[in-house]
Design a protein around this motif. Structure first.
Motif, PDB file in Angstrom:
ATOM      1  N   PRO A 263      -6.746   4.943  18.141  1.00  0.00           N
ATOM      2  CA  PRO A 263      -5.669   4.830  17.576  1.00  0.00           C
ATOM      3  C   PRO A 263      -5.556   5.252  15.934  1.00  0.00           C
ATOM      4  O   PRO A 263      -4.626   6.082  15.434  1.00  0.00           O
ATOM      5  CB  PRO A 263      -5.229   3.048  17.471  1.00  0.00           C
ATOM      6  CG  PRO A 263      -6.031   2.608  18.347  1.00  0.00           C
ATOM      7  CD  PRO A 263      -7.321   3.375  18.730  1.00  0.00           C
TER       8      PRO A 263
ATOM      9  N   PHE B  97     -11.670  -7.365   3.475  1.00  0.00           N
ATOM     10  CA  PHE B  97     -12.125  -6.243   3.152  1.00  0.00           C
ATOM     11  C   PHE B  97     -13.122  -6.357   2.187  1.00  0.00           C
ATOM     12  O   PHE B  97     -14.404  -6.061   2.200  1.00  0.00           O
ATOM     13  CB  PHE B  97     -10.931  -5.230   2.532  1.00  0.00           C
ATOM     14  CG  PHE B  97     -11.501  -3.828   2.380  1.00  0.00           C
ATOM     15  CD1 PHE B  97     -11.371  -2.913   3.338  1.00  0.00           C
ATOM     16  CD2 PHE B  97     -12.204  -3.615   1.242  1.00  0.00           C
ATOM     17  CE1 PHE B  97     -11.728  -1.524   3.162  1.00  0.00           C
ATOM     18  CE2 PHE B  97     -12.706  -2.240   0.843  1.00  0.00           C
ATOM     19  CZ  PHE B  97     -12.495  -1.185   1.863  1.00  0.00           C
TER      20      PHE B  97
ATOM     21  N   SER C 208      -7.986   0.787  10.623  1.00  0.00           N
ATOM     22  CA  SER C 208      -7.731   2.051   9.773  1.00  0.00           C
ATOM     23  C   SER C 208      -8.322   1.884   8.312  1.00  0.00           C
ATOM     24  O   SER C 208      -8.421   2.511   7.490  1.00  0.00           O
ATOM     25  CB  SER C 208      -6.236   2.239   9.551  1.00  0.00           C
ATOM     26  OG  SER C 208      -5.394   1.352   8.801  1.00  0.00           O
ATOM     27  N   VAL C 209      -8.441   0.407   8.036  1.00  0.00           N
ATOM     28  CA  VAL C 209      -8.895  -0.026   6.660  1.00  0.00           C
ATOM     29  C   VAL C 209     -10.499   0.121   6.688  1.00  0.00           C
ATOM     30  O   VAL C 209     -10.937   0.383   5.688  1.00  0.00           O
ATOM     31  CB  VAL C 209      -8.143  -1.343   6.096  1.00  0.00           C
ATOM     32  CG1 VAL C 209      -8.621  -1.596   4.902  1.00  0.00           C
ATOM     33  CG2 VAL C 209      -6.687  -1.035   5.978  1.00  0.00           C
TER      34      VAL C 209
ATOM     35  N   TYR D 104      -4.792  -1.362  15.455  1.00  0.00           N
ATOM     36  CA  TYR D 104      -4.884   0.112  14.341  1.00  0.00           C
ATOM     37  C   TYR D 104      -5.011  -0.551  12.933  1.00  0.00           C
ATOM     38  O   TYR D 104      -5.860   0.135  12.307  1.00  0.00           O
ATOM     39  CB  TYR D 104      -3.382   0.536  14.494  1.00  0.00           C
ATOM     40  CG  TYR D 104      -3.147   1.667  13.392  1.00  0.00           C
ATOM     41  CD1 TYR D 104      -3.694   2.927  13.326  1.00  0.00           C
ATOM     42  CD2 TYR D 104      -2.416   1.347  12.174  1.00  0.00           C
ATOM     43  CE1 TYR D 104      -3.433   3.805  12.363  1.00  0.00           C
ATOM     44  CE2 TYR D 104      -2.156   2.321  11.192  1.00  0.00           C
ATOM     45  CZ  TYR D 104      -2.746   3.414  11.393  1.00  0.00           C
ATOM     46  OH  TYR D 104      -2.508   4.346  10.365  1.00  0.00           O
ATOM     47  N   VAL D 105      -4.283  -1.559  12.401  1.00  0.00           N
ATOM     48  CA  VAL D 105      -4.595  -1.675  10.897  1.00  0.00           C
ATOM     49  C   VAL D 105      -5.786  -2.059  10.430  1.00  0.00           C
ATOM     50  O   VAL D 105      -6.296  -1.178   9.575  1.00  0.00           O
ATOM     51  CB  VAL D 105      -3.339  -2.972  10.850  1.00  0.00           C
ATOM     52  CG1 VAL D 105      -3.611  -3.072   9.324  1.00  0.00           C
ATOM     53  CG2 VAL D 105      -2.205  -2.862  11.116  1.00  0.00           C
TER      54      VAL D 105
ATOM     55  N   ILE E 253     -10.929  -3.596  -4.868  1.00  0.00           N
ATOM     56  CA  ILE E 253     -11.898  -4.325  -4.267  1.00  0.00           C
ATOM     57  C   ILE E 253     -13.238  -4.122  -4.862  1.00  0.00           C
ATOM     58  O   ILE E 253     -13.659  -3.158  -5.312  1.00  0.00           O
ATOM     59  CB  ILE E 253     -11.788  -3.916  -2.759  1.00  0.00           C
ATOM     60  CG1 ILE E 253     -10.640  -4.533  -2.133  1.00  0.00           C
ATOM     61  CG2 ILE E 253     -13.064  -4.446  -1.974  1.00  0.00           C
ATOM     62  CD1 ILE E 253     -10.705  -3.993  -0.710  1.00  0.00           C
TER      63      ILE E 253
ATOM     64  N   VAL F  52      -0.016   3.737  18.750  1.00  0.00           N
ATOM     65  CA  VAL F  52      -0.281   5.094  18.331  1.00  0.00           C
ATOM     66  C   VAL F  52       0.569   5.921  19.534  1.00  0.00           C
ATOM     67  O   VAL F  52       1.343   6.769  19.122  1.00  0.00           O
ATOM     68  CB  VAL F  52      -1.502   5.619  17.758  1.00  0.00           C
ATOM     69  CG1 VAL F  52      -2.420   5.469  19.001  1.00  0.00           C
ATOM     70  CG2 VAL F  52      -1.498   6.800  17.182  1.00  0.00           C
TER      71      VAL F  52
ATOM     72  N   PHE G 261      -6.594   8.979  16.214  1.00  0.00           N
ATOM     73  CA  PHE G 261      -5.467  10.019  16.855  1.00  0.00           C
ATOM     74  C   PHE G 261      -4.499  10.083  15.888  1.00  0.00           C
ATOM     75  O   PHE G 261      -3.779  11.014  15.695  1.00  0.00           O
ATOM     76  CB  PHE G 261      -5.069   9.194  17.917  1.00  0.00           C
ATOM     77  CG  PHE G 261      -4.107  10.173  19.053  1.00  0.00           C
ATOM     78  CD1 PHE G 261      -4.402  11.496  19.016  1.00  0.00           C
ATOM     79  CD2 PHE G 261      -3.014   9.493  19.552  1.00  0.00           C
ATOM     80  CE1 PHE G 261      -3.544  11.933  19.969  1.00  0.00           C
ATOM     81  CE2 PHE G 261      -2.311  10.205  20.379  1.00  0.00           C
ATOM     82  CZ  PHE G 261      -2.609  11.654  20.556  1.00  0.00           C
ATOM     83  N   SER G 262      -4.122   8.874  15.108  1.00  0.00           N
ATOM     84  CA  SER G 262      -3.092   8.932  14.131  1.00  0.00           C
ATOM     85  C   SER G 262      -3.471  10.210  12.946  1.00  0.00           C
ATOM     86  O   SER G 262      -2.544  10.641  12.445  1.00  0.00           O
ATOM     87  CB  SER G 262      -2.782   7.615  13.551  1.00  0.00           C
ATOM     88  OG  SER G 262      -3.878   7.280  12.529  1.00  0.00           O
TER      89      SER G 262
ATOM     90  N   PHE H 170       3.439  -4.326  11.854  1.00  0.00           N
ATOM     91  CA  PHE H 170       3.084  -3.312  10.611  1.00  0.00           C
ATOM     92  C   PHE H 170       2.903  -2.044  11.264  1.00  0.00           C
ATOM     93  O   PHE H 170       3.485  -1.115  10.507  1.00  0.00           O
ATOM     94  CB  PHE H 170       1.919  -4.017   9.853  1.00  0.00           C
ATOM     95  CG  PHE H 170       1.224  -3.136   8.995  1.00  0.00           C
ATOM     96  CD1 PHE H 170       1.959  -2.572   7.770  1.00  0.00           C
ATOM     97  CD2 PHE H 170       0.168  -2.150   9.119  1.00  0.00           C
ATOM     98  CE1 PHE H 170       1.479  -1.524   6.959  1.00  0.00           C
ATOM     99  CE2 PHE H 170      -0.245  -1.161   8.383  1.00  0.00           C
ATOM    100  CZ  PHE H 170       0.217  -0.994   6.939  1.00  0.00           C
ATOM    101  N   ASP H 171       2.165  -1.826  12.223  1.00  0.00           N
ATOM    102  CA  ASP H 171       1.554  -0.597  12.518  1.00  0.00           C
ATOM    103  C   ASP H 171       2.805   0.438  13.014  1.00  0.00           C
ATOM    104  O   ASP H 171       2.861   1.562  12.620  1.00  0.00           O
ATOM    105  CB  ASP H 171       0.294  -0.407  13.560  1.00  0.00           C
ATOM    106  CG  ASP H 171       0.855  -1.689  14.477  1.00  0.00           C
ATOM    107  OD1 ASP H 171       1.921  -2.127  14.624  1.00  0.00           O
ATOM    108  OD2 ASP H 171      -0.173  -1.938  15.461  1.00  0.00           O
TER     109      ASP H 171
ATOM    110  N   LEU I 193      -6.055  -9.267   5.699  1.00  0.00           N
ATOM    111  CA  LEU I 193      -6.531  -8.123   5.451  1.00  0.00           C
ATOM    112  C   LEU I 193      -7.345  -7.828   4.138  1.00  0.00           C
ATOM    113  O   LEU I 193      -8.689  -7.351   4.075  1.00  0.00           O
ATOM    114  CB  LEU I 193      -5.624  -6.915   5.744  1.00  0.00           C
ATOM    115  CG  LEU I 193      -6.212  -5.551   5.525  1.00  0.00           C
ATOM    116  CD1 LEU I 193      -7.346  -5.121   6.703  1.00  0.00           C
ATOM    117  CD2 LEU I 193      -4.784  -4.575   5.782  1.00  0.00           C
TER     118      LEU I 193
END
Lengths: 363, 275, 291
Positions: B226, B126, B214-215, B210-211, C41, C114, B229-230, C227-228, B122
């Motif tokens: 996901p 990025f 989200s990033v 999701y992960v 970053i 979720v 919504f979160s 993780f999520d 991840l």
């Protein structure tokens, strides 16, 4: 129609050799059958001819052209698989026409060719069906049709009948024989069923451990096998092998034998080579169907213990010590009341017996 | 086979337990999304709703960005699925049938990638995506989803290819079909259930991811369900009605997909497991 | 042959390139990053050798996270295996609706995380949730339990939720193993007079054991990476009580702005996982041989 020639062909997977130096010529229009126990390499050899297996060394040529490394489709051959290998998602017509399509033949001509092949095999009414909607025999016919339609120089059959039931197998066997007669094509056929081999073949090739043991017409192999393996493999029930001692020679070259287990003495059998020297002990081969009624002219009487009896209707099989090594099998006729226990008097004609060394070579 | 009475009882009990364990939560969520707010938070919960309202769905669809999230998710999942299939089908076929040096080693590395902790890549990803301007694009999510779906897809497809009898391919070879034609005309039609399974797998993993979403996604308009919504969870004072209706809607596409081809997916999963 | 080789490469190359670019190269980058001191970053870092490694290894929080990950993995493996075995044995029977059940059992696995989070947050919540009133009605507890408010209950609840999500997947894999056991073995055992329990212990269990072994290893690897669910439900809390390694990596990178340190932790985590995978596959292979 074509000639096939195999010269010094070998195949190995790493250390293990599965085909060891095979030489074979198949003439135009011959029907050659490969037989042998499982693992003998008969299917591998066929698949090498088809181009589905690599050849480690040696050459395979068809009509004089070296095809050892040619693509399967460039060899002018067609193959019928044991499992039929029809394309499940295509109709019979598409199945039969796929090879033609790949060869770039236009659709209307393809249709005509498929129809003609279907007529030969009485498949016209099934052309629109999928393989799943066909019976085992019909699928087998489609598989053969797929081969015919391409008008190959050589037909290859890999145990094509072994997935069919007994009755259908006989029918398809006769159809294949008729097909061979009609097309006059060169055919190579692999089977483990010796009835198929005996009835279909113009020549039989017996293989063992990747080697050719003997090549010959069915009757040659039956009457005059080169060794104990071929003698035991061809013929059903299997030939009996009885240990014997050499006690002398007659004037015309026959070997005088003492066969203790049968109580025979001075049993004179003619060897293959009149002047060949004989070892002290050897095996004598007697086919079960060669036991005769006692007192037959030219035969010597023996008594066999009735260990077990099987009545097949027309004939009965008797076994002296069923399940044990050295048990003898005899085929007798006209004794429907026979029961296990006691002794049965029979006779053996030395002229129908064969001699083998203890190493299995024909003497 | 006849079953004895205690065995039948045991089977009934465990069946009921599983049904409650898996079914009840979904039942409560779906029915809850139609309940009036006061019934949702009632002290004594109701199994069968006493009230019926569409107000939560109305609020979700008109008062929040949920529809945008839905469209983003469908886009990402749909495109990811298509690309995963285009990449994995030929690769799986090559790993299954074609000979090339390093085949086994590469295949093992791909399998290893399946159990690989995704969080590890991840951070570097990025940075990589930032350099090539992929941050805050749906394309970034497609790339990620395809990558993470590939190993499992190749593994699963390979076992489907293995279920096609070798003779059929050999027959096609004898018929003069080159490998590309064998793949297209013979193999792909024959493993259609496998392709459906892999498609579902790729769609579901993209739909639920999701992960990374989200990033890598920064602007609200590009969020997937996901993540978006979160965000809703935190954004409002806990409005259970809204959350339950959102949850129900997020389940809907995969349930529809699963109702159509789920049987194949499960058989594909188990087919692969026994190889 | 030459032709088929280049075709094979054409078939595998696109997939391999994607995997190499998106998994392989970042993995290398992660290692490189762990040897620098990049904080956010895009910023440039200096090469600092193994400094990050000594920082991480001397940080007690890291070891707490390792411990949590081990607890997480072991407890999940145990709970999932038990639930999955029960489900697989049930679904291996014949009863009305079993075909539908075999497909839909995996529902928990196909819905977005979720959604799982919302379902259980609601069901476990102190206001309006279903679990607390049920527990109070049946007299298990006298007042609502805050499932996510203490470290240990939060961990236990998370483990339950994660196992709930994953056990059907494992169950289907086990079912595949079960259906591979030939039915005539059971018939033979019946004729030999073995009762249901004996048939399970003498036939099902020994024949299923290899599958179970593989599945436990796979399940362990997969749950390590989860993780999520944790992040969305507790964000590693309360008081760091659910901060497994993936959570710590995420926190260090994106909340603490210590990219290189996060990369270091992830490299260490990968090494840990690979070591486990290596030992486990060796052990499985040995078990397989002795059978």
């Amino acid at each position: 129609m074509a000639e096939l020639s195999i010269r010094g062909v070998r195949k190995s997977f790493g250390e293990t050799e599965v085909i060891r130096n095979v030489d074979l010529s198949v003439g135009n229009g011959e029907f050659v059958v490969f037989v042998g126990p499982s693992g003998c390499g008969k299917s591998t050899l066929l698949r090498m001819i088809a181009g589905l297996e690599n050849v480690t060394s040696g050459t395979i040529s068809i009509d004089g052209a070296d095809v050892t490394h040619a693509d399967p489709s460039k060899r002018g051959i067609a193959m019928v698989f044991q499992t039929y290998a029809l394309y499940p998602h295509m109709t019979v017509e598409e199945n039969m026409g796929f090879g033609l399509e790949m060869a770039g033949i236009p659709a209307d001509e393809r249709k005509r060719m498929v129809r003609r092949a279907a007529e030969t095999l009485h498949l016209e009414t099934y052309l629109a069906r999928k393989p799943k909607q066909l019976s085992g025999g019909q699928r087998q016919r489609v598989a053969i049709g797929r081969a015919i339609v391409r008008d190959p120089k050589i037909f290859l059959f890999d145990e094509p009948l072994s997935n069919l039931d007994a009755e259908l197998r006989v029918r398809m066997r006769i159809e294949i024989a008729k097909l061979h007669a009609d097309l006059g094509a060169t055919m190579i056929y692999v089977t483990h069923d010796q009835v198929e081999a005996m009835t279909l073949a113009s020549r039989i090739v017996v293989l063992r451990d990747g080697r050719i043991e003997q090549v010959g017409t069915p009757l040659e192999l039956y009457n005059n096998p080169d060794n104990q393996f071929v003698a035991g493999f061809i013929g059903s029930p299997k030939m009996n092998f009885v240990p014997a001692r050499v006690t002398g020679r007659t004037e015309d070259g026959a070997v005088k034998l003492a066969v203790d287990s049968l109580g025979l003495a001075e049993f004179a059998v003619m060897p293959r080579e009149r002047n060949a020297t004989m070892p002290e002990t050897l095996s004598i081969g007697i086919r079960p169907e060669h036991f005769l009624p006692p007192g037959t002219d030219g035969a010597m009487d023996v008594s066999l213990g009735l260990g077990a009896v099987e009545h097949l209707g027309g004939v009965s099989y008797i076994y002296t010590e069923p399940g044990r090594d050295g048990s003898l099998t005899a085929e007798v006729r006209g004794l429907p009341g026979l029961k296990a226990g006691g002794l049965l008097p029979l006779a053996v004609n030395p002229d129908t017996c064969l001699l083998f060394s203890t190493e299995g070579a024909r003497l | 086979m006849k079953r004895s009475l205690p065995a039948t009882l045991l089977l009934g009990l465990s069946g009921l337990f599983l049904l409650l364990l898996i079914g009840m939560p979904f039942w409560w969520v779906v029915t809850g999304s139609f309940k009036l707010p006061q019934e949702i938070i009632a002290r004594v919960p109701t199994m069968v709703p006493h009230s019926f309202t569409l107000q939560h769905f109305a609020k979700l669809l008109s008062g929040s960005d949920y529809p945008v999230y839905m469209i983003n998710s469908l886009l990402v999942a749909g495109i990811s699925t298509a690309i995963t299939l285009v990449l994995s089908v030929p690769a799986a076929y090559a790993f299954f049938r074609l000979a090339f040096p390093g085949r086994e080693a590469l295949y093992r590395i791909i399998l290893l990638a399946y159990a690989f902790p995704s969080i590890v890549v991840l951070i570097p990803l990025f940075g990589m995506f930032a350099r090539i301007g992929l941050i805050d694009t749906l394309a970034a999510l497609v790339i990620i989803n395809v990558t993470f779906a590939l190993p499992f897809s190749i593994w699963m497809l390979r076992s489907f290819f293995a279920s096609v009898p070798k003779e059929i391919e050999e027959a096609a070879l004898m018929d003069g079909a080159p490998p590309t034609v064998i793949l297209r005309r013979i193999m792909i039609p024959l493993i259609a259930p496998g392709i459906a399974s892999v498609g579902i797998f790729a769609f579901i993993s993209a739909w639920t991811e999701y992960v990374f979403a989200s990033v890598l996604i920064l602007s609200d308009a590009k969020r997937t369900v996901p993540v978006g919504f979160s965000g809703i969870i935190g954004q409002y004072q806990i409005d259970w009605g809204l959350l339950l209706s959102g949850a129900s809607l997020a389940v809907l596409p995969v349930v529809i997909l699963f109702a159509l081809v789920g049987r194949w997916f499960v058989s594909g999963l188990t087919e692969g497991a026994v190889k | 042959m030459q032709k088929s080789r280049s075709l094979a490469f054409a078939f595998v190359a696109p997939a391999l390139l994607v995997l190499a670019a998106i998994l392989g190269w970042p993995l290398v980058s992660a290692v490189l990053l762990s040897l620098q001191d990049v904080r956010t970053i895009g910023s440039q870092g200096q090469w600092v050798g193994f400094t990050n490694y000594s920082t991480v290894i001397s940080n007690p929080m890291f070891w707490t996270s390792v411990g949590m990950s081990i607890v997480w993995v072991v407890a999940n493996a145990a709970l999932q295996t038990v639930l999955a075995l029960m489900a697989a044995l049930t679904l291996n029977q014949n009863f009305p609706g079993v075909k539908i059940a075999r497909t839909w059992i995996i529902l928990t696995w196909i819905v977005p995380t979720v959604v799982v989070v919302i379902i259980w947050r609601w069901l476990f919540s102190t206001s309006g949730g279903m679990i607390n009133p049920l527990m109070m009605q049946t007299g298990i507890v006298s007042r609502p339990v805050g499932f996510f408010s203490t470290p240990w209950t939060a961990m236990a609840t998370l483990i339950f939720i994660n196992s709930w999500r994953w056990f059907p997947f494992i169950a289907l894999m086990m079912l595949a193993g079960l259906t591979r056991i030939p039915a005539d073995l059971y018939e033979a055992a019946r004729i030999d007079g073995a009762n249901g329990w004996k048939r399970f212990t003498r036939i099902t269990w020994p024949l299923l054991a290899p599958t179970l072994g593989v599945l436990t290893v796979v399940g362990t690897l997969l749950s390590f990476n989860v993780f999520d669910i944790i992040w969305l439900l507790t964000a590693g809390g309360p008081a760091g009580g659910t901060r497994t390694l993936p959570v710590m990596i995420y926190e260090t990178a994106f909340k603490g702005y210590k990219l290189s340190e996060a990369a270091t932790i992830s490299v260490l985590a990968t090494m840990l996982l690979m070591a486990f995978a290596l030992v486990a596959t060796r052990w499985l292979a040995k078990e397989g041989d002795s059978r």
